[in-house]
Write a protein that holds these residues in place. Sequence first.
Motif, PDB file in Angstrom:
ATOM      1  N   GLU A 163       1.132  -1.202  -0.125  1.00  0.00           N
ATOM      2  CA  GLU A 163      -0.286   0.374   0.193  1.00  0.00           C
ATOM      3  C   GLU A 163       0.535   1.260   0.349  1.00  0.00           C
ATOM      4  OE1 GLU A 163      -4.190  -0.755   2.053  1.00  0.00           O
ATOM      5  OE2 GLU A 163      -2.343  -0.929   3.467  1.00  0.00           O
ATOM      6  N   GLU A 164       2.038   1.178   0.803  1.00  0.00           N
ATOM      7  CA  GLU A 164       2.999   2.203   1.074  1.00  0.00           C
ATOM      8  C   GLU A 164       3.353   2.908  -0.637  1.00  0.00           C
ATOM      9  OE1 GLU A 164       6.763   3.916   3.238  1.00  0.00           O
ATOM     10  OE2 GLU A 164       6.451   1.871   2.997  1.00  0.00           O
ATOM     11  N   LEU A 165       3.888   1.640  -1.543  1.00  0.00           N
ATOM     12  CA  LEU A 165       4.268   1.569  -2.450  1.00  0.00           C
ATOM     13  C   LEU A 165       3.063   2.513  -3.560  1.00  0.00           C
ATOM     14  CD1 LEU A 165       6.644  -1.465  -3.436  1.00  0.00           C
ATOM     15  CD2 LEU A 165       7.133   0.816  -1.851  1.00  0.00           C
ATOM     16  N   LEU A 166       2.255   1.761  -3.713  1.00  0.00           N
ATOM     17  CA  LEU A 166       0.901   2.177  -4.298  1.00  0.00           C
ATOM     18  C   LEU A 166       0.714   3.950  -3.476  1.00  0.00           C
ATOM     19  CD1 LEU A 166      -1.017   2.147  -5.670  1.00  0.00           C
ATOM     20  CD2 LEU A 166      -2.558   1.272  -4.304  1.00  0.00           C
ATOM     21  N   HIS A 167       0.639   3.725  -2.714  1.00  0.00           N
ATOM     22  CA  HIS A 167       0.926   6.036  -2.616  1.00  0.00           C
ATOM     23  C   HIS A 167       1.695   6.449  -3.143  1.00  0.00           C
ATOM     24  CE1 HIS A 167      -2.329   3.732   0.897  1.00  0.00           C
ATOM     25  NE2 HIS A 167      -2.605   4.004   0.132  1.00  0.00           N
ATOM     26  N   ILE A 168       3.161   6.128  -2.541  1.00  0.00           N
ATOM     27  CA  ILE A 168       4.173   7.167  -3.147  1.00  0.00           C
ATOM     28  C   ILE A 168       3.866   6.780  -4.625  1.00  0.00           C
ATOM     29  CG2 ILE A 168       6.781   7.137  -3.393  1.00  0.00           C
ATOM     30  CD1 ILE A 168       6.390   5.464  -0.524  1.00  0.00           C
ATOM     31  N   ALA A 169       3.975   6.373  -5.305  1.00  0.00           N
ATOM     32  CA  ALA A 169       4.127   6.357  -7.106  1.00  0.00           C
ATOM     33  C   ALA A 169       2.553   6.828  -7.318  1.00  0.00           C
ATOM     34  CB  ALA A 169       3.838   4.209  -7.611  1.00  0.00           C
ATOM     35  N   GLN A 170       1.217   6.492  -7.181  1.00  0.00           N
ATOM     36  CA  GLN A 170       0.459   7.647  -7.321  1.00  0.00           C
ATOM     37  C   GLN A 170       0.819   9.281  -6.413  1.00  0.00           C
ATOM     38  OE1 GLN A 170      -2.482   5.917  -5.162  1.00  0.00           O
ATOM     39  NE2 GLN A 170      -3.674   5.183  -6.363  1.00  0.00           N
ATOM     40  N   ALA A 171       1.279   9.329  -6.031  1.00  0.00           N
ATOM     41  CA  ALA A 171       1.638  10.323  -5.227  1.00  0.00           C
ATOM     42  C   ALA A 171       2.490  12.152  -6.345  1.00  0.00           C
ATOM     43  CB  ALA A 171       2.545  11.268  -3.774  1.00  0.00           C
TER      44      ALA A 171
END
Length: 372
Positions: free
Chosen positions: A113-121
Amino acid sequence: MKNTGSGQKVRVGIVGVGNWAKYGHIPALRLLPGYEITAVSSRRIETAQEIAKSFGISAAFSDYHDLVTDPEVDMVIVLPPAPQHAAVVKAAIAAGKDVYSEWPLTTSTADSEELLHIAQAAGVRHVVGLQRRVGPSAQYLRDLVASKYVGEMRSVRIHVSMPYFHQERPPALAWTLGAKNFSHVLAIYVGHFLDMLFHAVGQPKTLSSIIATQFPTLTLSATGESFPNDTPDGIVGIGTLENGALLSFQVEGGKLHNSGLQIDITGTTGDLKISNPSSFGHAKENLIEGGQSAKTPFSELPIPSAYSHIPPSSLDVSVEDLAHLYAAHLEDRKNGTHIAPNFRDGVRMHKLIDLMFASSSTGALQTVDSDK
């Protein structure tokens, strides 16, 4: 997510050049004219240099930070064992590069989930290696179901097995030892095959499962050294799909004979069967058979050529599926679409696997949130 299509080749840097890189990713990328592999990295510079020389790749590094910041790299392919994915993916995102991570995305839902949020940001394109859903047989199956070939679905059953992941492991599978690595039968094969199935037939609504460790010890064949086994060897489960159909699934490793893939879909007006004598490294595409009404012969449904989006090759189908994933990424870059599976799909699968473990440990039926 920004449209990054420019008409130029996507320059790729590969982190981790083990067997799957040499057998799968490099041949798949070289098959597609839209890609150019410009760099590789390995913890041992000698290994990176050897691979670069063998495949005509210009740059070789021993530190992945040098690769992800290389101006000749547009997209970073992350292939080390799962515990190393998060650090490399974060570095690639920080460098503003598109990033592919092998499945499992990470070793935990929270990290994924952290990787998803970082990539989206950061606004970078992100891809996860759940490539089976974009293969021709999976896409054709999805369209058959959507076109009501079987009418309304009543039940879906899948069985996946493989001779790998037996109690004796070759050196090439040493990374599968230890639950903390999240690289066991349940993580890898459940992830790949249930992602493909649910992409075709719809998402699950409820599930109940039993997870078993049937090999109490694991032995490395090269040394004879044995370890207590804390990883699952198999899972059986039941549930329902969002469309109301009944669901049953079984995935088991270490099956020495008669292993492979079989999916049965039963509908109100027809039936489908998808099969393959191998679950990995197979030479032929999955066989799809079907019949409509009691008077219709149950026979093969050849996959139309329009479902292939890669040049003809002699690669096995597992690698061709990977090439289809990379072709889908090119399409996404060009058109701003989301055909290739991404980190959101990886997080969804992580959460489903969490529910399977929760069901097995508590004996309780689990409800799948619709946004998972």
